[in-house]
Motif scaffolding. Structure first.
Motif, mmCIF file in Angstrom:
data_model
loop_
_atom_site.group_PDB
_atom_site.id
_atom_site.type_symbol
_atom_site.label_atom_id
_atom_site.label_comp_id
_atom_site.label_asym_id
_atom_site.label_seq_id
_atom_site.Cartn_x
_atom_site.Cartn_y
_atom_site.Cartn_z
ATOM 1 N N LEU A 126 1.721 6.495 -6.790
ATOM 2 C CA LEU A 126 0.601 7.329 -7.209
ATOM 3 C C LEU A 126 0.936 8.812 -7.039
ATOM 4 O O LEU A 126 0.676 9.628 -7.933
ATOM 5 C CB LEU A 126 -0.650 6.964 -6.399
ATOM 6 C CG LEU A 126 -1.956 7.601 -6.827
ATOM 7 C CD1 LEU A 126 -2.341 7.135 -8.225
ATOM 8 C CD2 LEU A 126 -3.051 7.234 -5.845
ATOM 9 N N ALA A 127 1.534 9.162 -5.904
ATOM 10 C CA ALA A 127 1.913 10.557 -5.652
ATOM 11 C C ALA A 127 2.968 11.023 -6.647
ATOM 12 O O ALA A 127 2.880 12.130 -7.195
ATOM 13 C CB ALA A 127 2.418 10.713 -4.233
ATOM 14 N N ARG A 142 0.842 -1.205 0.000
ATOM 15 C CA ARG A 142 0.000 0.000 0.000
ATOM 16 C C ARG A 142 0.869 1.245 0.000
ATOM 17 O O ARG A 142 0.583 2.210 -0.721
ATOM 18 C CB ARG A 142 -0.923 0.020 1.215
ATOM 19 C CG ARG A 142 -2.058 -0.936 1.114
ATOM 20 C CD ARG A 142 -2.989 -0.780 2.273
ATOM 21 N NE ARG A 142 -3.981 -1.841 2.293
ATOM 22 C CZ ARG A 142 -4.822 -2.053 3.267
ATOM 23 N NH1 ARG A 142 -4.796 -1.284 4.339
ATOM 24 N NH2 ARG A 142 -5.689 -3.023 3.184
ATOM 25 N N LEU A 143 1.898 1.250 0.807
ATOM 26 C CA LEU A 143 2.796 2.403 0.892
ATOM 27 C C LEU A 143 3.493 2.614 -0.457
ATOM 28 O O LEU A 143 3.604 3.753 -0.930
ATOM 29 C CB LEU A 143 3.824 2.199 2.007
ATOM 30 C CG LEU A 143 4.778 3.351 2.261
ATOM 31 C CD1 LEU A 143 4.006 4.607 2.644
ATOM 32 C CD2 LEU A 143 5.753 2.994 3.365
ATOM 33 N N PHE A 169 2.360 1.656 -3.379
ATOM 34 C CA PHE A 169 1.333 2.103 -4.319
ATOM 35 C C PHE A 169 1.037 3.589 -4.142
ATOM 36 O O PHE A 169 0.976 4.342 -5.117
ATOM 37 C CB PHE A 169 0.054 1.284 -4.126
ATOM 38 C CG PHE A 169 -1.071 1.733 -5.006
ATOM 39 C CD1 PHE A 169 -1.066 1.469 -6.370
ATOM 40 C CD2 PHE A 169 -2.142 2.447 -4.475
ATOM 41 C CE1 PHE A 169 -2.094 1.892 -7.185
ATOM 42 C CE2 PHE A 169 -3.173 2.883 -5.283
ATOM 43 C CZ PHE A 169 -3.155 2.598 -6.641
ATOM 44 N N VAL A 170 0.880 4.030 -2.906
ATOM 45 C CA VAL A 170 0.581 5.443 -2.635
ATOM 46 C C VAL A 170 1.754 6.320 -3.053
ATOM 47 O O VAL A 170 1.562 7.394 -3.638
ATOM 48 C CB VAL A 170 0.215 5.643 -1.147
ATOM 49 C CG1 VAL A 170 0.143 7.114 -0.788
ATOM 50 C CG2 VAL A 170 -1.088 4.948 -0.831
ATOM 51 N N TYR A 219 1.378 11.495 -10.018
ATOM 52 C CA TYR A 219 0.543 12.693 -10.041
ATOM 53 C C TYR A 219 1.399 13.940 -10.234
ATOM 54 O O TYR A 219 1.094 14.800 -11.056
ATOM 55 C CB TYR A 219 -0.264 12.790 -8.745
ATOM 56 C CG TYR A 219 -1.066 14.058 -8.644
ATOM 57 C CD1 TYR A 219 -2.244 14.216 -9.357
ATOM 58 C CD2 TYR A 219 -0.638 15.121 -7.859
ATOM 59 C CE1 TYR A 219 -2.976 15.388 -9.284
ATOM 60 C CE2 TYR A 219 -1.354 16.286 -7.774
ATOM 61 C CZ TYR A 219 -2.520 16.422 -8.488
ATOM 62 O OH TYR A 219 -3.233 17.583 -8.413
#
Length: 104
Positions: free
Chosen positions: A11-12, A4-5, A7-8, A15
């Motif tokens: 994603l950041a 999850r970390l 992936f986040v 972005y």
């Protein structure tokens, strides 16, 4: 939790990089559109099209008003008359329309 970390974080990062490239591309497109809009040939064509549209609308108005004649209710006729007077006085219309062409 580690996935999850990751992936986040991905994603950041995506972005941030995407928005930078997106803004730059947006500015390029905006500049190109502005150059096309300022082209004299494009402006003349837009003004000609606007003038022809106004002439066509005027002819259509006269044709419809001749055929409809007195069949329009008084309330509608009064409203149209007041709008026509308001536009003739220049209270609502400016010298340029939404496209930046003059109302000649």
């Amino acid at each position: 939790m580690r996935y999850r970390l990751t992936f986040v974080a991905g994603l950041a990062l995506g972005y941030v990089l995407g928005t930078r490239a997106g803004r730059e591309r947006y500015e390029q497109l905006k500049k190109a559109a502005h150059q096309v809009a300022q082209n004299p040939a494009v402006r003349n064509t837009a003004e000609t099209a606007a003038l022809q549209g106004r002439q066509f609308a005027g002819k259509a108005y006269h044709t419809v008003s001749e055929k409809v004649g007195d069949h329009v209710p008084d309330s509608v006729a009064g409203r149209v008359r007041s709008l026509r007077e308001r536009n003739a006085n220049g209270a609502v219309r400016s010298r340029e329309d939404d496209w930046g062409t003059s109302n000649t």
